[in-house]
Design a protein around this motif. Sequence first.
Motif, short mmCIF file in Angstrom:
data_model
loop_
_atom_site.label_atom_id
_atom_site.label_comp_id
_atom_site.label_asym_id
_atom_site.label_seq_id
_atom_site.Cartn_x
_atom_site.Cartn_y
_atom_site.Cartn_z
N GLN A 328 1.12 -0.97 0.56
CA GLN A 328 0.32 0.13 -0.17
C GLN A 328 0.86 1.32 0.01
OE1 GLN A 328 -3.20 0.55 2.76
NE2 GLN A 328 -2.91 -1.16 3.67
N HIS A 329 1.79 1.56 0.80
CA HIS A 329 2.74 1.90 0.97
C HIS A 329 3.75 2.76 -0.13
CE1 HIS A 329 6.43 4.26 2.42
NE2 HIS A 329 5.04 5.26 3.28
N ASP A 330 3.82 1.79 -0.69
CA ASP A 330 5.29 2.10 -1.77
C ASP A 330 4.70 1.83 -3.19
OD1 ASP A 330 6.36 1.47 0.12
OD2 ASP A 330 7.93 -0.51 -0.71
N LEU A 331 3.70 1.83 -3.24
CA LEU A 331 2.54 1.80 -4.45
C LEU A 331 1.76 3.03 -4.62
CD1 LEU A 331 0.91 -1.83 -5.07
CD2 LEU A 331 2.91 -0.59 -6.53
N ARG A 332 1.14 3.24 -3.13
CA ARG A 332 0.99 5.22 -3.94
C ARG A 332 1.91 6.36 -3.89
NH1 ARG A 332 -4.03 1.89 0.23
NH2 ARG A 332 -5.27 1.49 -1.61
N LYS B 5 -2.15 27.19 13.86
CA LYS B 5 -0.90 26.48 14.40
C LYS B 5 -1.15 24.69 13.27
CE LYS B 5 2.51 27.21 16.69
NZ LYS B 5 3.30 27.31 17.89
N ILE B 6 -1.17 24.36 12.61
CA ILE B 6 -0.55 23.24 12.51
C ILE B 6 0.65 22.25 12.42
CG2 ILE B 6 -1.30 21.59 9.78
CD1 ILE B 6 -3.96 22.89 10.43
N LEU B 7 0.40 21.14 12.99
CA LEU B 7 2.11 20.46 13.16
C LEU B 7 2.00 19.13 12.03
CD1 LEU B 7 4.53 19.49 14.15
CD2 LEU B 7 3.34 18.10 16.27
N ILE B 8 3.04 18.61 11.35
CA ILE B 8 2.49 18.22 9.88
C ILE B 8 3.88 16.77 11.01
CG2 ILE B 8 3.16 17.06 7.70
CD1 ILE B 8 2.55 20.01 6.62
N VAL B 9 3.27 15.94 10.88
CA VAL B 9 4.00 15.08 10.81
C VAL B 9 4.43 13.47 9.73
CG1 VAL B 9 4.54 12.79 12.77
CG2 VAL B 9 3.45 14.79 13.67
N GLU B 10 5.31 13.96 9.47
CA GLU B 10 5.46 13.24 8.41
C GLU B 10 7.23 12.52 7.61
OE1 GLU B 10 3.86 12.42 4.97
OE2 GLU B 10 5.21 10.88 5.26
N ASP B 11 7.33 11.58 7.44
CA ASP B 11 8.76 11.13 7.05
C ASP B 11 8.90 11.02 5.59
OD1 ASP B 11 7.35 9.07 6.97
OD2 ASP B 11 9.00 7.30 7.31
N ASP B 12 8.37 11.05 5.01
CA ASP B 12 8.29 11.37 3.28
C ASP B 12 9.35 13.15 3.19
OD1 ASP B 12 7.16 9.78 0.29
OD2 ASP B 12 8.29 11.75 0.42
N THR B 82 -2.35 8.94 5.87
CA THR B 82 -2.04 8.44 5.42
C THR B 82 -1.80 6.77 4.27
OG1 THR B 82 -0.98 5.89 6.00
CG2 THR B 82 -3.25 6.55 6.98
N ASN B 83 -1.38 6.16 3.66
CA ASN B 83 -1.72 5.96 2.36
C ASN B 83 -1.97 4.18 2.60
OD1 ASN B 83 -1.72 7.12 -0.36
ND2 ASN B 83 0.57 7.20 0.13
N LEU B 84 -2.07 3.83 3.63
CA LEU B 84 -2.56 2.62 4.23
C LEU B 84 -3.92 2.71 4.04
CD1 LEU B 84 0.03 2.06 7.24
CD2 LEU B 84 -0.14 1.14 5.63
N LYS B 85 -5.01 2.30 4.10
CA LYS B 85 -6.12 2.19 3.52
C LYS B 85 -7.08 0.92 3.61
CE LYS B 85 -9.61 3.79 0.18
NZ LYS B 85 -9.65 3.74 -1.40
N ASP B 86 -6.59 -0.06 5.04
CA ASP B 86 -7.14 -1.17 5.07
C ASP B 86 -7.54 -0.69 6.55
OD1 ASP B 86 -4.82 -2.14 7.42
OD2 ASP B 86 -3.78 -1.05 5.94
N GLU B 87 -9.14 -2.36 7.15
CA GLU B 87 -9.55 -1.85 8.11
C GLU B 87 -9.24 -1.80 9.20
OE1 GLU B 87 -13.16 -1.26 8.86
OE2 GLU B 87 -13.11 -1.75 6.82
N GLU B 88 -7.82 -2.36 9.30
CA GLU B 88 -7.18 -2.85 10.75
C GLU B 88 -6.89 -1.08 10.80
OE1 GLU B 88 -3.80 -5.93 10.33
OE2 GLU B 88 -3.69 -5.05 11.94
#
Lengths: 546, 122
Positions: A328-332, B5-12, B82-88
């Motif tokens: 998910q991470h790498d493709l998106r 004030k907005i804080l962005i926590v992002e490693d990319d 995020t780019n995670l889109k799963d139910e979990e």
Amino acid sequence: MITLTLFQVSTLITAFVSLFLGLFVYFSGEKTKLSFSWLLTSIAVSVWSAGLFGVVFSTTEIIAWFWQYILDIGGICVPILYFNFLLHLIKKEKKLIVLQIFSLIAGTLLIILNFTDLFKTGISPKFGINFWIDSGKLYPLFPLYFATIVIISTCLIIKEYRLATDKDNKRQLMYVLTAQIFGFGGAFTDFFPQVFNVYPFGNYFVILYVIFISYAALKHHLFNMRVIATELLTFSIWAFLLVKTLLSNTYGDFVLNGVILTAVVIAGILLIRSVIREVEQREKIEKIEKEIERAYEVEKRGHELEKKANEELKLLDKSKNQFLMQAQHDLRTPLTLIRGYCDLLIGGTFGKQSKETAEVLEKIEVVTENKIKDINNFLDVSQFQLGKKIISLKPGVELNPILQEISEVLSSTAKEKGIYLKLEKPKGMIAIEADREKLKAAIFNIVDNSIKYTPKGGVTIKTEINGSVKISIVDTGIGISKERIKTLFDTAFERGEDAKKTFAAGMGIGLYLSSQIVKAHNGKIWVESDGKEKGSTFFVELPIKK
Amino acid sequence: MENKKILIVEDDKAFLWILRQGLAGAGFDVVFAQDGEEGLKMIEEEKPDLILLDILLPKMDGIAVAKAMKEKGLSSKIIFLTNLKDEEHISQAIEIAKETEYIVKADLHLDQIVARVKEKLA
């Protein structure tokens, strides 16, 4: 009244017990080559010991001289037969046949020599024993032959003991070795008077040899040993009383001894039978105990296996999750970035773009958007195929807005292709139990697919309510062959042959994903087509919960 | 939206840059952190009005940061981005705070993300 010396008694007992045990082992157990070889050895020991008894018991030289031959022949045969037995025991009777032949030749030569005065010159009283052999010049060959075979046997047993891995096997070999030490060690002292002029004290131990090996040869359990011990004791008493009866001085003694013997025989039989019964009962209990133990072991092992399988499953599940997360991470991510940069440029963050640049940027956005859609489908399919639950049904989901949104997004796509996209709105509100986003994706994929494969004409979305909701997506496109219809929703990553020719974009997994989503909604999906170039109609039927 | 004030926590770093441009362009005061621990420290120090929180982060993931915030009684609004889109992951994130928003980066354009931020702060 003749009284027997302890030495005489020991030889007599050895003769009887050896014969008895040899027969017992052979006839009570399996009649194998091993037990037969042991029977022969036992007979030889018995003959030898009987001969010895004859010599030391005789009162005249001529009778003693006769017994001396029996003693010597029996004694020469014992090592040969014992060696044969041992080779059978360690299963080397074929491999070491040469050694066996050598022992046989040496024994035969000794027996021949035994009839000459090079072996024995006569017999005379020694150490208070009636008669004992006077050895000839070549007599030392006999103890040499005897010692050689015993040493070779000992080496073989020790070697076998080291190689043995089985506990029972090791224990058996240990018994045989102990027996050898007692038996042959004891019997060897019988050479002492004539060779070293020393009393043959070891003869008393010979009996132990017979007992030990008989025990080991049949792998008797400890309880069976009790039967043997009881029988041995009883038979010894019988033998002693029998000899005593036969040697009675007076008729009165004979009758008395005879009565005692009869009484002892009856008592002995009863004793032996009761011991056998007890042993059998104990063996039964032991067997049951062992079975219980085995069942417990099996159960334990089953639990262990189950635990291990569970752990492996957990690990597999973990790696599946890891894979999905990474995918998910790498493709998106790269697509998100491309679109982000375009958004910034189009949005005017860095000033207004020229008309051409803006057009290119928009094209990049469209391509990126399509790729994101494909990747979303791909990831959803992956999750389905890896057994992940991605649908969560919620009641009261309205169908009309979903169809409306799909129609709005895709109408521009249709317009670009020069075809129409019509939504025939259903009458009234339709609420169903669904996962809104996934259901939308499922229908979206079908409509998108129909647009792709419709070069002219267009696509119409209709809804019917008749106990359930039936959505039809009717197109005027390339149609689908009968064969292809059967497998259209079956596999991901596959497109129809004709579909390939149209060069339509897509990864070919959209329909598969749609079918999986519809099925997860307890719905049905199917397609009808009159054939090539005759258009297709996709149907999605969903239940309405009352 | 000034002074918010907005804080962005992002490693990319690339996506962080895009977000900073977009949010600063919309007039927000933007601060940022590139891992979970640093993010949590900045939440305490900077007390931002809203946090755009990634989930896959070095040192401490976004879900753990949100949990730690709750334990420490830090009340900044959170949008998981995020780019995670799963139910979990979605259910884990929602469980922490009902008002939490969950946005999949790939689903929205930059202006749509900015719009969501504005909505959240309104």
